[in-house]
Design an enzyme around this catalytic site. Structure first.
Site, PDB file in Angstrom:
ATOM      1  N   SER A  18      -1.178   3.323  27.163  1.00  0.00           N
ATOM      2  CA  SER A  18      -1.210   1.983  26.552  1.00  0.00           C
ATOM      3  C   SER A  18      -2.349   1.952  25.534  1.00  0.00           C
ATOM      4  O   SER A  18      -3.361   2.646  25.725  1.00  0.00           O
ATOM      5  CB  SER A  18      -1.478   0.919  27.620  1.00  0.00           C
ATOM      6  OG  SER A  18      -1.758  -0.326  27.012  1.00  0.00           O
ATOM      7  N   TYR A  56      -6.672  -1.788  34.555  1.00  0.00           N
ATOM      8  CA  TYR A  56      -5.429  -1.266  33.957  1.00  0.00           C
ATOM      9  C   TYR A  56      -5.769  -0.352  32.778  1.00  0.00           C
ATOM     10  O   TYR A  56      -5.226   0.754  32.663  1.00  0.00           O
ATOM     11  CB  TYR A  56      -4.573  -2.449  33.500  1.00  0.00           C
ATOM     12  CG  TYR A  56      -3.359  -2.069  32.681  1.00  0.00           C
ATOM     13  CD1 TYR A  56      -2.183  -1.638  33.291  1.00  0.00           C
ATOM     14  CD2 TYR A  56      -3.372  -2.159  31.278  1.00  0.00           C
ATOM     15  CE1 TYR A  56      -1.067  -1.300  32.540  1.00  0.00           C
ATOM     16  CE2 TYR A  56      -2.263  -1.822  30.524  1.00  0.00           C
ATOM     17  CZ  TYR A  56      -1.108  -1.393  31.163  1.00  0.00           C
ATOM     18  OH  TYR A  56      -0.007  -1.051  30.403  1.00  0.00           O
TER      19      TYR A  56
HETATM   20  P1  NAP Z   1       8.076  -3.822  33.497  1.00  0.00           P
HETATM   21  O1  NAP Z   1       9.063  -4.497  32.614  1.00  0.00           O
HETATM   22  O2  NAP Z   1       7.170  -4.639  34.365  1.00  0.00           O
HETATM   23  O3  NAP Z   1       8.871  -2.752  34.411  1.00  0.00           O
HETATM   24  C1  NAP Z   1       8.132  -1.967  35.293  1.00  0.00           C
HETATM   25  C2  NAP Z   1       9.043  -0.932  35.910  1.00  0.00           C
HETATM   26  O4  NAP Z   1       8.245  -0.104  36.770  1.00  0.00           O
HETATM   27  C3  NAP Z   1      10.143  -1.521  36.749  1.00  0.00           C
HETATM   28  O5  NAP Z   1      11.268  -0.691  36.626  1.00  0.00           O
HETATM   29  C4  NAP Z   1       9.556  -1.438  38.163  1.00  0.00           C
HETATM   30  O6  NAP Z   1      10.549  -1.364  39.173  1.00  0.00           O
HETATM   31  C5  NAP Z   1       8.810  -0.137  38.076  1.00  0.00           C
HETATM   32  N1  NAP Z   1       7.725   0.022  39.046  1.00  0.00           N
HETATM   33  C6  NAP Z   1       6.633  -0.771  39.239  1.00  0.00           C
HETATM   34  N2  NAP Z   1       5.871  -0.279  40.238  1.00  0.00           N
HETATM   35  C7  NAP Z   1       6.490   0.845  40.677  1.00  0.00           C
HETATM   36  C8  NAP Z   1       6.220   1.786  41.709  1.00  0.00           C
HETATM   37  N3  NAP Z   1       5.136   1.664  42.483  1.00  0.00           N
HETATM   38  N4  NAP Z   1       7.086   2.811  41.889  1.00  0.00           N
HETATM   39  C9  NAP Z   1       8.196   2.935  41.134  1.00  0.00           C
HETATM   40  N5  NAP Z   1       8.518   2.067  40.147  1.00  0.00           N
HETATM   41  C10 NAP Z   1       7.677   1.037  39.933  1.00  0.00           C
HETATM   42  O7  NAP Z   1       7.110  -2.860  32.662  1.00  0.00           O
HETATM   43  P2  NAP Z   1       7.153  -2.327  31.140  1.00  0.00           P
HETATM   44  O8  NAP Z   1       6.496  -3.340  30.286  1.00  0.00           O
HETATM   45  O9  NAP Z   1       8.509  -1.824  30.805  1.00  0.00           O
HETATM   46  O10 NAP Z   1       6.123  -1.116  31.265  1.00  0.00           O
HETATM   47  C11 NAP Z   1       6.519   0.232  31.406  1.00  0.00           C
HETATM   48  C12 NAP Z   1       5.303   1.109  31.152  1.00  0.00           C
HETATM   49  O11 NAP Z   1       4.807   0.850  29.834  1.00  0.00           O
HETATM   50  C13 NAP Z   1       4.138   0.846  32.112  1.00  0.00           C
HETATM   51  O12 NAP Z   1       3.491   2.074  32.427  1.00  0.00           O
HETATM   52  C14 NAP Z   1       3.217  -0.021  31.295  1.00  0.00           C
HETATM   53  O13 NAP Z   1       1.880   0.062  31.714  1.00  0.00           O
HETATM   54  C15 NAP Z   1       3.417   0.550  29.891  1.00  0.00           C
HETATM   55  N6  NAP Z   1       3.057  -0.363  28.810  1.00  0.00           N
HETATM   56  C16 NAP Z   1       3.712  -1.545  28.632  1.00  0.00           C
HETATM   57  C17 NAP Z   1       3.325  -2.394  27.594  1.00  0.00           C
HETATM   58  C18 NAP Z   1       4.009  -3.725  27.333  1.00  0.00           C
HETATM   59  O14 NAP Z   1       3.482  -4.520  26.511  1.00  0.00           O
HETATM   60  N7  NAP Z   1       5.137  -4.017  27.946  1.00  0.00           N
HETATM   61  C19 NAP Z   1       2.275  -2.021  26.749  1.00  0.00           C
HETATM   62  C20 NAP Z   1       1.634  -0.802  26.964  1.00  0.00           C
HETATM   63  C21 NAP Z   1       2.026   0.015  27.996  1.00  0.00           C
HETATM   64  P3  NAP Z   1      11.239  -2.687  39.830  1.00  0.00           P
HETATM   65  O15 NAP Z   1      12.276  -3.172  38.821  1.00  0.00           O
HETATM   66  O16 NAP Z   1      11.868  -2.186  41.080  1.00  0.00           O
HETATM   67  O17 NAP Z   1      10.165  -3.693  40.050  1.00  0.00           O
END
Ligand code: NAP
Length: 243
Positions: free
Chosen positions: A138, A152
């Site tokens: 991130s 985080y």
């Molecule tokens: P999200 O919409 O909250 O989705 C999170 C996903 O991770 C869901 O599929 C969830 O499963 C799964 N998950 C959470 N905890 C888990 C665990 N302990 N074991 C297995 N699966 C787990 O998140 P996102 O925004 O797509 O983020 C994806 C990645 O991108 C993350 O690493 C996040 O830190 C990174 N990121 C996101 C952003 C942003 O702005 N969105 C920015 C920078 C980095 P369930 O559906 O079963 O809950």
């Protein structure tokens, strides 16, 4: 056939967009999830992916997940270490030990455990044919996210260092390891940190003046996985609208 890809946290957000694009491009895909079975099974049904339940922070689940992929899809060629969590905005002097431990367990230990199992199967040292690991970091790793979630941000800095170290460790064994640092992206993660408007508010202040879409991260992931990126390893690619 493009290969066998595991996307952790593949049921929603960036992971789900990656599953869709990978399936379109001919990968055999496994998607992992932990809570949202309905979303995981719906996406699996739509894309032909294999949905696997399991907490990436729990070693027994991770070991079982990789065995299931071995048996049902064949030897893994691409790991997308995407599962990650945030928590509500807080200063470091307000954070409980439980919060820190869970954040580090999912974001750091989870990525290490999945990388370990992937290397055992991809590495030429272990009889594999090579592969590609893409870790989702991130921009928080270089901003620090003060008064929001320094825990985080620090967990994502660990992902950057995992990428650097592991790429050097396993490059000679045929494995490329890279990271993507997304900026602010439209997904559910902002609502789970108690601030659903966050993506639009912060996105507007970036040079491209908007939040990103999960598909824009997925395209970068698929590029890093592909032979188009055959000489890219140890790279940390910002996909963050210029932030
Ligand atoms: P999200 O919409 O909250 O989705 C999170 C996903 O991770 C869901 O599929 C969830 O499963 C799964 N998950 C959470 N905890 C888990 C665990 N302990 N074991 C297995 N699966 C787990 O998140 P996102 O925004 O797509 O983020 C994806 C990645 O991108 C993350 O690493 C996040 O830190 C990174 N990121 C996101 C952003 C942003 O702005 N969105 C920015 C920078 C980095 P369930 O559906 O079963 O809950």
């Amino acid at each position: 056939m493009a290969g066998v890809m595991l996307v952790t946290g593949g049921s929603r957000g960036i992971g789900a967009a990656t599953v869709r694009l990978a399936a379109e491009r001919g990968y055999k895909v496994a998607l992992n999830y932990v809570h949202n079975k309905a979303a995981a099974e719906k996406l699996a049904h739509e894309t032909g992916a294999l949905a696997i339940h399991g907490d990436v922070a729990a070693e027994s689940y991770v070991v079982r997940m990789f065995k299931e992929i071995d048996e049902k899809l064949g030897r893994i060629t691409v790991l997308v270490n995407n599962a990650g969590i945030v928590d509500v905005a807080a200063r470091v002097d307000e954070m409980s030990a439980e919060r820190m431990q869970r954040m580090f367990a999912v974001n750091i230990t989870g990525s290490f455990l999945c990388a370990r199992e992937a290397v055992k199967r991809m590495s030429k040292k272990h009889g594999g044919n090579g592969g590609s690991i893409i870790n989702i970091s991130s921009v928080a790793a270089r901003i620090g996210s003060p008064a929001m979630y320094v825990d985080y941000a620090a967990s994502k800095a660990a992902i950057d260092t995992l990428t650097l170290g592991l790429s050097k460790e396993v490059g000679p064994e045929g494995i490329r390891v890279n990271a993507i640092r997304p900026g602010v992206i439209h997904t559910d993660i902002h609502a789970s940190s108690g601030d659903p408007e966050r993506a639009d508010r912060i996105g507007a202040s970036s040079p491209l003046q908007r939040a990103g879409e999960p598909e824009e991260i997925a395209r970068a992931i698929l590029w890093l996985a592909s032979d188009e990126a055959s000489y890219v390893s140890g790279a940390i690619l910002d996909v963050a609208g210029g932030r």
